[in-house]
Design a protein around this motif. Structure first.
Motif, PDB file in Angstrom:
ATOM      1  N   GLN A   1      85.849 147.097 -47.860  1.00  0.00           N
ATOM      2  CA  GLN A   1      87.217 147.591 -48.031  1.00  0.00           C
ATOM      3  C   GLN A   1      87.224 148.617 -49.156  1.00  0.00           C
ATOM      4  OE1 GLN A   1      89.465 143.928 -48.655  1.00  0.00           O
ATOM      5  NE2 GLN A   1      90.435 144.238 -46.675  1.00  0.00           N
ATOM      6  N   ARG A   2      88.145 149.562 -49.052  1.00  0.00           N
ATOM      7  CA  ARG A   2      88.276 150.534 -50.122  1.00  0.00           C
ATOM      8  C   ARG A   2      89.395 150.073 -51.056  1.00  0.00           C
ATOM      9  NH1 ARG A   2      85.320 154.375 -50.183  1.00  0.00           N
ATOM     10  NH2 ARG A   2      86.543 155.481 -51.753  1.00  0.00           N
ATOM     11  N   TYR A   3      89.183 150.305 -52.339  1.00  0.00           N
ATOM     12  CA  TYR A   3      90.155 149.867 -53.348  1.00  0.00           C
ATOM     13  C   TYR A   3      90.532 151.041 -54.250  1.00  0.00           C
ATOM     14  CZ  TYR A   3      89.382 144.903 -52.391  1.00  0.00           C
ATOM     15  OH  TYR A   3      89.330 143.675 -51.814  1.00  0.00           O
ATOM     16  N   GLU A   4      91.735 150.955 -54.768  1.00  0.00           N
ATOM     17  CA  GLU A   4      92.163 151.892 -55.805  1.00  0.00           C
ATOM     18  C   GLU A   4      92.865 151.063 -56.881  1.00  0.00           C
ATOM     19  OE1 GLU A   4      93.709 155.885 -54.691  1.00  0.00           O
ATOM     20  OE2 GLU A   4      95.445 155.240 -55.867  1.00  0.00           O
TER      21      GLU A   4
ATOM     22  N   THR B   1      92.544 149.000 -48.487  1.00  0.00           N
ATOM     23  CA  THR B   1      92.769 149.336 -47.076  1.00  0.00           C
ATOM     24  C   THR B   1      92.584 148.083 -46.236  1.00  0.00           C
ATOM     25  OG1 THR B   1      90.447 149.967 -46.947  1.00  0.00           O
ATOM     26  CG2 THR B   1      92.045 151.747 -47.184  1.00  0.00           C
ATOM     27  N   ASP B   2      93.547 147.833 -45.355  1.00  0.00           N
ATOM     28  CA  ASP B   2      93.415 146.660 -44.485  1.00  0.00           C
ATOM     29  C   ASP B   2      92.519 147.007 -43.291  1.00  0.00           C
ATOM     30  OD1 ASP B   2      94.872 148.182 -42.786  1.00  0.00           O
ATOM     31  OD2 ASP B   2      96.693 146.964 -42.865  1.00  0.00           O
ATOM     32  N   GLY B   3      92.433 146.110 -42.334  1.00  0.00           N
ATOM     33  CA  GLY B   3      91.547 146.291 -41.188  1.00  0.00           C
ATOM     34  C   GLY B   3      91.852 147.563 -40.394  1.00  0.00           C
ATOM     35  N   SER B   4      93.130 148.011 -40.425  1.00  0.00           N
ATOM     36  CA  SER B   4      93.512 149.206 -39.667  1.00  0.00           C
ATOM     37  C   SER B   4      93.406 150.479 -40.502  1.00  0.00           C
ATOM     38  CB  SER B   4      94.961 149.063 -39.187  1.00  0.00           C
ATOM     39  OG  SER B   4      95.178 147.800 -38.644  1.00  0.00           O
ATOM     40  N   GLY B   5      92.934 150.326 -41.711  1.00  0.00           N
ATOM     41  CA  GLY B   5      92.797 151.506 -42.566  1.00  0.00           C
ATOM     42  C   GLY B   5      94.065 151.858 -43.327  1.00  0.00           C
TER      43      GLY B   5
END
Lengths: 51, 675
Positions: B91-94, B123-127
């Motif tokens: 997953q991407r994090y900010e 970002t969830d599974g759907s981006g």
């Protein structure tokens, strides 16, 4: 009543499940220095699994 | 965790917004150059502040850029922010921590913190980007604070891991990063839970059950004795009765006693009837008192109520002698019964109308009538009660008199029979008299025994209820004991697992530490973590013996670096090995090192640079220009994907600069510049 007898009676599947649940509870609170309520959580798991 | 971009805004000497993009992939080293004081340690602290809201620098309260603070007026504020974008477990994090500082007075370069915030988006599974509800917890879970010394460290002080009193730190580091901490905690907490279950066993376990069972047995024995005695007495009474009947038969047969016996039979029959009659009368009296006896006690109140109602009736208030409907009809017809017109507005009409108000409602009248009628009935019922009771008492008195007369006559017959000169009759009657007495005694004893039997039966019922309750308590104790044993069993299993796992991990780390250490150190030394978790540098002296060698700071630094690198690389291996247990998954962690070459001689610097890309998935190196020797540059050039210079603007070096600030400049290769 001996420890091994109770473990046999409870069954290895249940024992394994209890261990997984206990470790999961610990993992969920691993980031806490003093994991509040973890003892009660573990107690509840055992009460839930062992009649 | 894979670092992507770090953005700092007005954080310490980093004026305005600046950013660093981190290298990854084959060229996984990010090199950040800077002179002393340029902000290398501040960049390291940007990570620490973002993740844990702490500053490990002098004057930690000074978070906002001095230059930014100097440029604003009193009452205005400066926004400070550190933002990191990264990838973690697909997953991407900010993550972003901000603080706002308000200038309180002239020359206030620190400011008052008036606001602070932290946010973590992912970002969830759907981006799609979503916000974590508990951002601090999320960051703690991704990079636990207890591990921070392993990821964000000052190379110049890292040699402390080899100090003689650092076993705990080494042990904790191994336990934490390899997931053994979970086992250690689970063992500790299971032991606590075991004790709680043991307390429950004590709480519920009791001697009461056995005491109650003993008591019940005693009462049961007593009851059995009484039951036996009762049967015995009843049998004796039956025997006495049978014998009396036999004597009566005999007396009926004998000529001299026949007449008296027949008379006695008749009187006995009458006596039985009288006793039944008296018993029936007593029952009737009890029933009568039970049904209507309460009227006697309620009568004063009833009479008072009746009197009040009678009074109101006499005054014509209940029921009203004027019916409401009747007055309404007169008003509708506009003519009184006396023939006077009742037109609207006339005094006559108003006068008749007043009667309507006094008339009262039909419902009230009906209820009042009903109550008066009912009260009258109650009075009548009381009189009937007294009459009935009087009659019954009179009947009972008559029956008792008759009974007494009958008994006297029976006694008289008995005397006569005993006085009959015929010896047989006299003896028979004497025997009969004794049997009658015996039968009476037996009857009394039967009554007493039956009472005792009933009491003991009640006692047994009570005790059985208590036993049932005690059994439940005992069941709870047994259940708590079972749970205690399960907790103990699990704890012991985890202890064995802990020992085995810890041993395996230490062996793996030992091998890896030594491997990295020997890659760096040219001498015939090797590094080892011994049984008490001391990080040692040893030298073989032959015959399978080794001695601890006196170490330079540089060698200790290399040993410590090797230790951390071995942990991080093993955690990565464990993470990539799906076959391992669920809860000991390891992880991918970067290493951010400040001044790792500080006390190393050029040869070690070169060796460290050589192994650096292997230390972690990503390595960020903060170095001074003086540490950036040709040897280091040569080794790192091929593996460093990103290079930055920290351009420090020092007010003491130029009159044009009023406040210090640092600009981050990317150092691009010639090829990149041409592109």
């Amino acid at each position: 009543m001996k420890r091994e007898e109770v473990a046999d009676e409870v069954g290895s599947e249940t024992m394994q499940r209890i261990m997984q649940r206990v470790l999961q509870a610990e993992e969920n609170k691993l980031h806490m220095k003093n994991p509040m309520g973890i003892n009660q959580e573990i107690k509840n798991i055992i009460e839930d699994e062992v009649d | 965790m894979e670092l992507d971009t770090l953005r700092v805004k007005n954080f310490r000497q980093f004026y305005d917004e600046q950013q660093i993009e981190f290298a990854n992939g084959d060229q996984n080293v990010t090199v950040i150059h800077g002179s002393n004081g340029a902000g290398k340690s501040t960049l390291l602290n940007a990570f620490i502040w973002l993740f844990y809201e702490e500053i490990e620098l002098s004057r930690p309260e000074r978070i906002a850029s001095e230059r930014a603070m100097a440029e604003i007026n009193i009452g205005q504020s400066v926004d400070v922010a550190v933002e990191l974008t990264f990838a973690h477990e697909d997953q991407r994090y900010e993550a972003r921590r901000t603080a706002t500082f308000e200038k309180a007075r002239e020359n206030d370069l620190t400011g008052q913190k008036i606001d602070t915030d932290i946010s973590v988006e992912y970002t969830d599974g759907s981006g799609n980007w979503k916000r974590r509800s508990n951002p601090q917890n999320t960051l703690e879970q991704i990079l636990p604070e207890r591990l921070r010394d392993l990821f964000f460290f000052d190379g110049e002080t890292i040699d402390q891991l080899t100090a003689i009193d650092s076993q705990d730190r080494v042990q904790m580091a191994i336990q934490n990063i390899m997931g053994i901490e979970i086992l250690e905690r689970a063992i500790r907490h299971l032991e606590h839970v075991e004790n709680e279950f043991e307390d429950e066993v004590d709480e519920h376990a009791t001697d009461e059950l056995s005491e109650l069972i003993t008591e019940k047995r005693q009462i049961k024995t007593e009851l059995d004795d009484i039951t036996d005695r009762l049967e015995e007495v009843q049998s004796s009474r039956t025997e006495a009765k049978r014998e009396i009947e036999e004597i009566d038969d005999r007396l009926r047969e004998l000529e001299d006693s026949r007449e008296l016996q027949q008379r006695r039979d008749h009187l006995q029959s009458e006596l039985d009837d009288l006793e039944k009659e008296i018993e029936n009368i007593n029952t009737d009296i009890a029933q009568e008192i039970s049904d209507t006896g309460h009227l006697v006690f309620g009568l004063p109140a009833i009479e008072k109520t009746a009197e009040m109602l009678r009074d109101k009736r006499q005054k014509g208030e209940i029921p009203s002698r004027i019916k409401s409907h009747f007055v309404e009809d007169l008003l509708d017809l506009e003519e009184c019964i006396c023939g006077r017109p009742l037109e609207a507005g006339t005094p006559a009409r108003e006068s008749v109308k007043q009667w309507q108000e006094r008339a009262g409602s039909t419902e009230l009248e009906e209820q009042a009538m009903s109550i008066v009628g009912r009260l009258t009935e109650i009075g009548d019922m009381q009189e009937d009660l007294f009459d009935t009771i009087d009659t019954l008492l009179e009947q009972r008195s008559t029956a008792r008199d008759k009974k007494q007369q009958t008994i006297e006559e029976l006694d008289d017959i008995q005397d006569k029979l005993q006085e009959v000169e015929t010896e047989d009759i006299s003896q028979l009657e004497s025997r009969r008299s004794q049997l009658i007495d015996k039968r009476e005694e037996f009857a009394q004893e039967v009554g007493r025994l039956e009472n005792q039997r009933d009491d003991l039966t009640d006692d047994i019922d009570d005790i059985e209820a208590k036993i049932s309750e005690a059994r439940e308590q005992s069941d709870l104790a047994e259940q708590a004991r079972r749970r205690q044993l399960v907790a103990e069993h699990l704890r012991r299993k985890l202890e064995a697992l802990f020992e085995q796992y810890q041993h395996d991990v230490r062996e793996s780390i030992n091998d890896r530490v030594n491997e990295i250490f020997r890659d760096i150190i040219a001498k015939d030394y090797y590094a080892k973590i011994d049984d008490d978790y001391s990080l040692l540098i040893l030298k073989d002296v032959g015959q399978q013996e080794a001695v601890s060698v006196a170490k330079s700071t540089g060698e200790r630094q290399v040993a410590s670096l090797s230790f951390i690198a071995s942990l991080v690389s093993l955690a990565r291996e464990r993470y990539e090995d799906d076959a391992d247990a669920t809860h000991f998954t390891g992880g991918i962690y970067p290493i951010v090192m400040d001044s790792p070459f500080g006390t190393l001689d050029p040869e070690y610097q070169k060796s460290v640079s050589k192994v650096m890309p292997e230390m972690a998935n990503q390595v960020v190196v903060l170095v001074t220009q003086s540490q950036w020797s040709d040897a280091v540059e040569g080794e790192l050039d091929t593996v460093s994907g990103r290079k930055y210079n920290l351009e420090y603007h020092n007010p003491s070096e130029s009159d044009a600069i009023n406040y210090e600030y640092t600009v981050i400049q990317e150092d691009k290769t010639q090829a990149e510049v041409v592109q």
